[in-house]
Design a protein around this motif. Structure first.
Motif, PDB file in Angstrom:
ATOM      1  N   TYR A  80       0.813  -1.212   0.089  1.00 52.52           N
ATOM      2  CA  TYR A  80       0.267  -0.004   0.354  1.00 52.52           C
ATOM      3  C   TYR A  80       1.105   1.187  -0.466  1.00 52.52           C
ATOM      4  O   TYR A  80       0.770   2.486  -1.181  1.00 52.52           O
ATOM      5  CB  TYR A  80      -0.762   0.115   1.357  1.00 52.52           C
ATOM      6  N   ASP A  81       1.857   1.408   0.928  1.00 53.44           N
ATOM      7  CA  ASP A  81       2.873   2.696   1.011  1.00 53.44           C
ATOM      8  C   ASP A  81       3.073   2.783  -0.360  1.00 53.44           C
ATOM      9  O   ASP A  81       3.619   3.181  -0.584  1.00 53.44           O
ATOM     10  CB  ASP A  81       4.048   2.205   2.172  1.00 53.44           C
ATOM     11  N   GLY A  82       3.713   1.678  -1.266  1.00 55.69           N
ATOM     12  CA  GLY A  82       4.572   1.225  -2.022  1.00 55.69           C
ATOM     13  C   GLY A  82       3.851   2.168  -3.648  1.00 55.69           C
ATOM     14  O   GLY A  82       4.544   3.125  -4.673  1.00 55.69           O
ATOM     15  N   TYR A  87       2.040   6.577  -6.600  1.00 60.60           N
ATOM     16  CA  TYR A  87       0.503   7.902  -6.856  1.00 60.60           C
ATOM     17  C   TYR A  87       1.233   9.350  -6.535  1.00 60.60           C
ATOM     18  O   TYR A  87       1.178  10.229  -7.221  1.00 60.60           O
ATOM     19  CB  TYR A  87      -0.438   7.426  -6.154  1.00 60.60           C
ATOM     20  N   ILE A  88       2.070   9.540  -5.953  1.00 58.93           N
ATOM     21  CA  ILE A  88       2.561  11.257  -5.338  1.00 58.93           C
ATOM     22  C   ILE A  88       3.430  11.120  -6.743  1.00 58.93           C
ATOM     23  O   ILE A  88       3.460  12.453  -6.710  1.00 58.93           O
ATOM     24  CB  ILE A  88       3.118  10.967  -3.786  1.00 58.93           C
ATOM     25  N   TYR A  94      -1.336   9.930 -13.107  1.00 63.46           N
ATOM     26  CA  TYR A  94      -2.702   8.962 -12.725  1.00 63.46           C
ATOM     27  C   TYR A  94      -3.618   9.672 -12.932  1.00 63.46           C
ATOM     28  O   TYR A  94      -4.858   9.349 -13.042  1.00 63.46           O
ATOM     29  CB  TYR A  94      -2.545   8.206 -11.678  1.00 63.46           C
ATOM     30  N   MET A  95      -3.700  10.961 -11.728  1.00 56.73           N
ATOM     31  CA  MET A  95      -5.488  11.511 -11.931  1.00 56.73           C
ATOM     32  C   MET A  95      -5.505  12.142 -12.881  1.00 56.73           C
ATOM     33  O   MET A  95      -6.837  12.733 -12.526  1.00 56.73           O
ATOM     34  CB  MET A  95      -4.953  11.657 -10.304  1.00 56.73           C
ATOM     35  N   GLY A  96      -5.389  12.683 -13.710  1.00 53.86           N
ATOM     36  CA  GLY A  96      -5.428  13.575 -15.056  1.00 53.86           C
ATOM     37  C   GLY A  96      -5.690  14.725 -14.719  1.00 53.86           C
ATOM     38  O   GLY A  96      -6.083  15.903 -15.710  1.00 53.86           O
TER      39      GLY A  96
END
Length: 107
Positions: A80-82, A87-88, A94-96
């Motif tokens: 999860y951390d990876g 995403y950071i 990724y979020m457009g």
């Protein structure tokens, strides 16, 4: 439950992508938050089965319970951390965000 196993082969990636595809479809239907929790529950349930299938009795499973909980929670935390770090590092892609900013300036 060796931490040395190399799971990230083509078969692993294919299976992961299929599970995410199903979660995305269900998330669109039932809501992403609900499916996120359902995904965690399903992983917990399946991995409890994996732990149970590695022993021959409830007493043996009980004796290995703490080790199994530690293994699976540690594995989840690291994965999860990876993924959060990924995403950071790639948030705009990724979020457009870059696309939506370009669309706003074009109008």
């Amino acid at each position: 439950m060796s931490t040395e196993e190399n799971l990230f082969d083509d078969e692993f990636v294919e299976a992961t992508n299929k599970l995410i595809e199903i979660a995305n479809e269900m998330g669109a239907k039932h809501g992403e938050h609900k499916m996120g929790v359902a995904f965690i529950y399903a992983a917990a349930r399946f991995n409890a089965y994996i732990a149970a299938s590695s022993v021959t009795s409830a007493d043996e499973l009980s004796g290995k319970r703490d080790k199994a909980v530690e293994y699976f929670t540690d594995r989840f935390r690291k994965l999860y951390d990876g993924n959060l770090m990924d995403y950071i590092a790639n948030f705009e892609e990724y979020m457009g965000v870059a696309q939506s900013e370009q669309s706003e300036t074009a109008h």
